[in-house]
Write a protein that holds these residues in place. Sequence first.
Motif, PDB file in Angstrom:
ATOM      1  N   GLY A  25      14.167  -5.471  23.605  1.00  0.00           N
ATOM      2  CA  GLY A  25      15.304  -4.617  22.902  1.00  0.00           C
ATOM      3  C   GLY A  25      15.131  -4.406  21.527  1.00  0.00           C
ATOM      4  N   ALA A  26      15.446  -3.311  20.981  1.00  0.00           N
ATOM      5  CA  ALA A  26      15.529  -3.182  19.546  1.00  0.00           C
ATOM      6  C   ALA A  26      16.455  -1.942  18.936  1.00  0.00           C
ATOM      7  N   PHE A  27      16.887  -1.977  17.618  1.00  0.00           N
ATOM      8  CA  PHE A  27      17.675  -0.787  17.141  1.00  0.00           C
ATOM      9  C   PHE A  27      17.119  -0.802  15.714  1.00  0.00           C
ATOM     10  N   ILE A  28      17.286   0.640  14.992  1.00  0.00           N
ATOM     11  CA  ILE A  28      17.162   0.500  13.671  1.00  0.00           C
ATOM     12  C   ILE A  28      18.475   0.946  12.975  1.00  0.00           C
ATOM     13  N   GLU A  29      18.868   0.314  12.035  1.00  0.00           N
ATOM     14  CA  GLU A  29      20.234   0.788  11.500  1.00  0.00           C
ATOM     15  C   GLU A  29      20.020   0.011   9.892  1.00  0.00           C
ATOM     16  N   ASN A  30      20.541   0.857   9.029  1.00  0.00           N
ATOM     17  CA  ASN A  30      20.470   0.564   7.379  1.00  0.00           C
ATOM     18  C   ASN A  30      19.186   0.050   7.207  1.00  0.00           C
ATOM     19  N   ASP A  31      18.109   0.775   7.481  1.00  0.00           N
ATOM     20  CA  ASP A  31      16.753   0.542   6.921  1.00  0.00           C
ATOM     21  C   ASP A  31      16.209  -0.652   7.441  1.00  0.00           C
ATOM     22  N   LYS A  32      16.660  -1.261   8.589  1.00  0.00           N
ATOM     23  CA  LYS A  32      16.277  -2.354   9.453  1.00  0.00           C
ATOM     24  C   LYS A  32      16.052  -2.229  10.839  1.00  0.00           C
ATOM     25  N   ILE A  33      15.008  -2.778  11.380  1.00  0.00           N
ATOM     26  CA  ILE A  33      14.939  -3.065  12.746  1.00  0.00           C
ATOM     27  C   ILE A  33      15.004  -4.306  12.995  1.00  0.00           C
ATOM     28  N   GLN A  34      15.951  -4.476  14.053  1.00  0.00           N
ATOM     29  CA  GLN A  34      16.271  -5.758  14.856  1.00  0.00           C
ATOM     30  C   GLN A  34      15.802  -5.790  16.202  1.00  0.00           C
ATOM     31  N   CYS A  47      12.512 -22.543  26.962  1.00  0.00           N
ATOM     32  CA  CYS A  47      12.376 -21.054  26.698  1.00  0.00           C
ATOM     33  C   CYS A  47      13.527 -20.548  25.764  1.00  0.00           C
ATOM     34  N   SER A  48      13.196 -19.844  24.976  1.00  0.00           N
ATOM     35  CA  SER A  48      14.127 -19.402  23.826  1.00  0.00           C
ATOM     36  C   SER A  48      14.124 -18.055  23.495  1.00  0.00           C
ATOM     37  N   ILE A  49      14.888 -17.460  22.469  1.00  0.00           N
ATOM     38  CA  ILE A  49      14.894 -16.364  22.235  1.00  0.00           C
ATOM     39  C   ILE A  49      14.292 -15.949  21.013  1.00  0.00           C
ATOM     40  N   TYR A  50      13.433 -15.165  20.579  1.00  0.00           N
ATOM     41  CA  TYR A  50      13.131 -14.661  19.319  1.00  0.00           C
ATOM     42  C   TYR A  50      13.686 -13.415  18.602  1.00  0.00           C
ATOM     43  N   HIS A  51      14.171 -13.600  17.552  1.00  0.00           N
ATOM     44  CA  HIS A  51      15.124 -12.373  16.914  1.00  0.00           C
ATOM     45  C   HIS A  51      14.263 -12.004  15.768  1.00  0.00           C
ATOM     46  N   GLY A  52      14.010 -11.111  15.751  1.00  0.00           N
ATOM     47  CA  GLY A  52      13.094 -10.572  14.516  1.00  0.00           C
ATOM     48  C   GLY A  52      13.592  -9.449  13.908  1.00  0.00           C
ATOM     49  N   ILE A  53      13.411  -9.451  12.672  1.00  0.00           N
ATOM     50  CA  ILE A  53      13.880  -8.536  11.414  1.00  0.00           C
ATOM     51  C   ILE A  53      12.824  -7.883  10.687  1.00  0.00           C
ATOM     52  N   ILE A  54      12.617  -6.431  10.738  1.00  0.00           N
ATOM     53  CA  ILE A  54      11.793  -5.901   9.976  1.00  0.00           C
ATOM     54  C   ILE A  54      12.816  -4.972   8.898  1.00  0.00           C
ATOM     55  N   SER A  55      12.629  -5.836   7.655  1.00  0.00           N
ATOM     56  CA  SER A  55      13.352  -5.126   6.477  1.00  0.00           C
ATOM     57  C   SER A  55      12.589  -3.860   5.544  1.00  0.00           C
ATOM     58  N   ASN A  56      13.285  -3.220   5.134  1.00  0.00           N
ATOM     59  CA  ASN A  56      12.723  -2.318   4.185  1.00  0.00           C
ATOM     60  C   ASN A  56      11.718  -1.132   5.026  1.00  0.00           C
ATOM     61  N   VAL A  57      12.344  -0.837   6.098  1.00  0.00           N
ATOM     62  CA  VAL A  57      11.253  -0.009   6.919  1.00  0.00           C
ATOM     63  C   VAL A  57      10.574   1.241   6.371  1.00  0.00           C
ATOM     64  N   SER A  58      11.531   1.735   5.549  1.00  0.00           N
ATOM     65  CA  SER A  58      10.923   3.218   5.064  1.00  0.00           C
ATOM     66  C   SER A  58      10.237   3.024   3.523  1.00  0.00           C
ATOM     67  N   ASP A  89      27.078  -3.285   7.047  1.00  0.00           N
ATOM     68  CA  ASP A  89      27.346  -4.373   8.202  1.00  0.00           C
ATOM     69  C   ASP A  89      26.032  -4.229   9.030  1.00  0.00           C
ATOM     70  N   ASN A  90      25.367  -5.297   8.978  1.00  0.00           N
ATOM     71  CA  ASN A  90      24.132  -5.318   9.809  1.00  0.00           C
ATOM     72  C   ASN A  90      24.367  -6.169  11.124  1.00  0.00           C
ATOM     73  N   SER A  91      25.563  -6.479  11.432  1.00  0.00           N
ATOM     74  CA  SER A  91      25.863  -7.227  12.542  1.00  0.00           C
ATOM     75  C   SER A  91      25.102  -6.758  13.928  1.00  0.00           C
ATOM     76  N   ALA A  92      25.062  -7.573  15.048  1.00  0.00           N
ATOM     77  CA  ALA A  92      24.513  -7.206  16.099  1.00  0.00           C
ATOM     78  C   ALA A  92      24.936  -8.396  17.076  1.00  0.00           C
ATOM     79  N   ILE A  93      25.093  -7.901  18.466  1.00  0.00           N
ATOM     80  CA  ILE A  93      25.212  -8.751  19.468  1.00  0.00           C
ATOM     81  C   ILE A  93      23.958  -8.987  20.309  1.00  0.00           C
ATOM     82  N   ILE A  94      23.347 -10.018  20.275  1.00  0.00           N
ATOM     83  CA  ILE A  94      22.374 -10.466  21.046  1.00  0.00           C
ATOM     84  C   ILE A  94      22.726 -11.280  22.500  1.00  0.00           C
TER      85      ILE A  94
END
Length: 280
Positions: A25-34, A47-58, A89-94
Amino acid sequence: DYFFCGDARQVGTHKFATNDSRMLGAFIENDKIQYVHNSMDTSTTWCSIYHGIISNVSTSPVVNGMLITDTLRDFGYPNISYAGVSGTDNSAIIHFDHCAPSVHAGVSAVKTDGNFNYSNTKKIVDGTSYVNVLGGPQERWGDYSGSQRKYNVPGEVWVSGYMGYASGVNRVHRAYIAQLSTNPTLSTTAPITAEETTTHVFPNPFENMISVDFDMEKREYLTFDITDMTGKRVHLLMREYVKAGKDRFSFSIEDLAPGMYMFNITAKDRVISSTKIVRK
């Protein structure tokens, strides 16, 4: 770094397969991909969850990640939706599936601020049984979880996960749907979640008659209807006050075309149950 998962632990020798670390799962908002996917907590091998953030996408993208893990439970098959309430606001629900030798397969969630800070893990529902569909020691674990932001209500996300369920002597699984919110002003009480009501719809598949058993905590005015798989209502069955405690209703649905549908029970402010049914 992230790692391939081993099997997740159920009761006794029963396991869930989790060996998949593709993005789920992923989304792009405020120049961030989470984004989110499965991983392993190497300190426990659980087993665990990996939460990745790509900042400054553009401009100049930078990738960072964090593990969401637990001291008791295995976590797997996550999804993520944007849940911010403003342009900064970059909040997300995982949300994700969970299980452990002492906890039957269910669904949990966390809120993140989009900067690797997290709320405590919120249990949405625990299952009522381990899962044993394939007959061997290893089962599939849902594989995918659904997550959808409600675009006209900032901070609200609808999620679908996987839970274990005992149906007589059978140890099976069911989907569980919940309405989550990061914004307490959306309600005069606490943020709304789906009811933890066990519902049994039978027979399924059916020919002309269908029945439903469920348990209500209090007397409420409920709507019973059938929708097609796009969400369009095709049959309004009943609107009625339903007593507290155990209830059973039966409906004649002879004019429904063969196919797959959703049988829904809703209250004024929430979904009580939504079950996939098949008309022969």
